[in-house]
Design an enzyme around this catalytic site. Structure first.
Site, PDB file in Angstrom:
ATOM      1  N   ASP A  61       0.855  -1.178   0.000  1.00  0.00           N
ATOM      2  CA  ASP A  61       0.000   0.000   0.000  1.00  0.00           C
ATOM      3  C   ASP A  61       0.896   1.234   0.000  1.00  0.00           C
ATOM      4  O   ASP A  61       2.110   1.134   0.147  1.00  0.00           O
ATOM      5  CB  ASP A  61      -0.954  -0.029   1.197  1.00  0.00           C
ATOM      6  N   ASP A 240      -8.055  -7.403   0.922  1.00  0.00           N
ATOM      7  CA  ASP A 240      -7.076  -7.735   1.955  1.00  0.00           C
ATOM      8  C   ASP A 240      -7.714  -7.417   3.285  1.00  0.00           C
ATOM      9  O   ASP A 240      -8.569  -6.535   3.366  1.00  0.00           O
ATOM     10  CB  ASP A 240      -5.802  -6.893   1.805  1.00  0.00           C
ATOM     11  N   CYS A 278     -12.478 -28.532   6.717  1.00  0.00           N
ATOM     12  CA  CYS A 278     -11.232 -27.835   6.373  1.00  0.00           C
ATOM     13  C   CYS A 278     -10.081 -28.833   6.318  1.00  0.00           C
ATOM     14  O   CYS A 278      -9.959 -29.701   7.173  1.00  0.00           O
ATOM     15  CB  CYS A 278     -10.941 -26.752   7.399  1.00  0.00           C
ATOM     16  N   CYS A 280      -6.809 -27.978   6.315  1.00  0.00           N
ATOM     17  CA  CYS A 280      -5.539 -27.372   6.716  1.00  0.00           C
ATOM     18  C   CYS A 280      -4.810 -28.253   7.729  1.00  0.00           C
ATOM     19  O   CYS A 280      -5.403 -29.148   8.333  1.00  0.00           O
ATOM     20  CB  CYS A 280      -5.754 -25.957   7.267  1.00  0.00           C
ATOM     21  N   CYS A 283      -6.508 -28.478  11.185  1.00  0.00           N
ATOM     22  CA  CYS A 283      -7.722 -29.294  11.250  1.00  0.00           C
ATOM     23  C   CYS A 283      -7.436 -30.768  10.967  1.00  0.00           C
ATOM     24  O   CYS A 283      -8.129 -31.649  11.465  1.00  0.00           O
ATOM     25  CB  CYS A 283      -8.768 -28.757  10.281  1.00  0.00           C
ATOM     26  N   HIS A 309      -5.180 -21.842  10.081  1.00  0.00           N
ATOM     27  CA  HIS A 309      -6.557 -22.225   9.786  1.00  0.00           C
ATOM     28  C   HIS A 309      -7.377 -21.057   9.237  1.00  0.00           C
ATOM     29  O   HIS A 309      -8.052 -21.191   8.215  1.00  0.00           O
ATOM     30  CB  HIS A 309      -7.271 -22.797  11.018  1.00  0.00           C
TER      31      HIS A 309
HETATM   32 ZN   LIG Z   1      -8.491 -25.647   9.200  1.00  0.00          ZN
END
Ligand SMILES: [Zn+2]
Length: 345
Positions: A61, A240, A278, A280, A283, A309
């Site tokens: 930015d 963002d 999820c 990830c 998880c 996560h």
């Molecule tokens: Zn997750």
């Protein structure tokens, strides 16, 4: 775009962003990196990508938002913004030209023009005067950018920013005038400054359709997970937000079944993963009980697992949206997302 204010997404290694999250672009902050360690040092060390070992895209930015939000002592003139460093009180000035030079020293892929970011609310008159300044600054920044770009090729883009506070007529006028710059992409700024959320959406709705369809439209500083499809529905390609990473560190986790406040006693012996939908690392690997324990114990690992996560959740939503658009099913996706978010915590 995950936010890496100080050239680092808090608690994550770039390796996680690359391999676990598959993030394509991260945002870094001109104001902070200009003050510390300084753009000249970063340039001598090979630019921001090498400095932070990030092989993909970086957007910076212009620093304007931080100057206006972190500094009570700033003075706006036609030339630029005078401000004092929040680190040592030293005076500095950002001009439309200097912020382009700073971002080019970083080697940013996408640079943002210096704009004036107003608080909320302001009068129509004040907002109109400010839009005039933002437009003059955008023209100045763009001229300088094009001159410098001619010497290093087209590897960088400069996005102007539509301002206009919460006045649709000013937003539209600002957008139409910025079109003359023929920029590679356009941003909508000055939102998330304390206005009601439906007003932010309204301003985007008034502005986005005026911006070129074939170029990225970027809304700065939004939003909540349930708002992402709403912005996309209004023509937005990029966003963002610090929420996924900041909330993660505070123990607020965004899941496909709504928010999980991990410190709640109900998770004390909860052997379930945080989010069954999820994939990830967090998880796949840990229970809610373990995450709660780490949070309660103040372990740094909690921030890492929680940020991993939450950012996965945000990027998954955007991946699902992209897929729905490609399949032509985005209207159904939007309807489902709306009815789900109406019932979730
Ligand atoms: Zn997750």
């Amino acid at each position: 775009m995950p936010v890496g204010t100080q050239a680092g997404v808090k608690s994550l290694a770039p390796r996680d962003l690359l391999t676990e999250l598959d993030a394509r672009i991260v945002l870094a902050n001109t104001y902070h990196l200009y003050l510390r360690p300084g753009h000249e040092i970063i340039q001598r060390l090979g630019g921001l990508h090498r400095f932070m070992s990030w092989p993909r895209a970086v957007l910076t930015d212009s620093g304007g938002f931080q100057v206006f939000s972190l500094n009570a002592l700033n003075k706006v003139t036609e030339e630029g913004v005078l401000f004092r460093s929040h680190l040592d009180g030293a005076p500095h000035m950002f001009t439309p030209v200097s912020t382009v030079d700073v971002q080019l020293a970083f080697g940013s892929d996408i640079l943002m023009v210096l704009d004036e970011c107003l608080p909320y609310p302001v009068s129509h008159d004040d907002a109109r005067r400010s839009v005039g300044r933002t437009l003059r600054w955008a023209g100045e920044a763009n001229r300088h950018f094009l001159q410098r770009r001619s010497s290093f090729g087209a590897a960088h883009s400069l996005f102007p920013i539509v301002q206009g506070s919460m006045y649709a007529d000013l937003r539209r006028a600002c957008a139409l005038e910025l079109l003359e710059l023929d920029a590679d992409g356009y941003a909508i700024g000055g939102l998330s400054v304390g206005e009601p959320r439906n007003l932010s959406l309204e301003m985007v709705e008034a502005t986005a359709p005026l911006l070129p369809l074939a170029r990225p439209r970027y809304v700065m500083g939004v939003g909540l997970p349930e708002e992402l499809p709403e912005y996309v529905a209004r023509g937005v390609d990029m966003m963002d937000c610090v929420l996924p990473s900041r909330n993660a560190r505070n123990g607020c986790l965004f899941t496909s079944a709504g928010r999980v406040i991990i410190k709640n006693a109900r998770y004390l012996e909860d052997a379930e993963p945080l989010d069954r939908e999820c994939a990830c690392y967090t998880c796949r690997t840990f229970s809610r009980a373990y995450l709660r324990h780490l949070f309660q114990a103040g372990e740094m690992l909690f921030s890492t697992l929680a940020t991993l996560h939450n950012l996965t959740r945000y990027l998954d939503i955007m991946r699902q949206i992209r897929q729905a658009i490609l399949l032509g099913t985005f209207p159904q996706y939007l309807n489902n997302a709306r009815s789900r978010s109406a019932t979730l915590p």
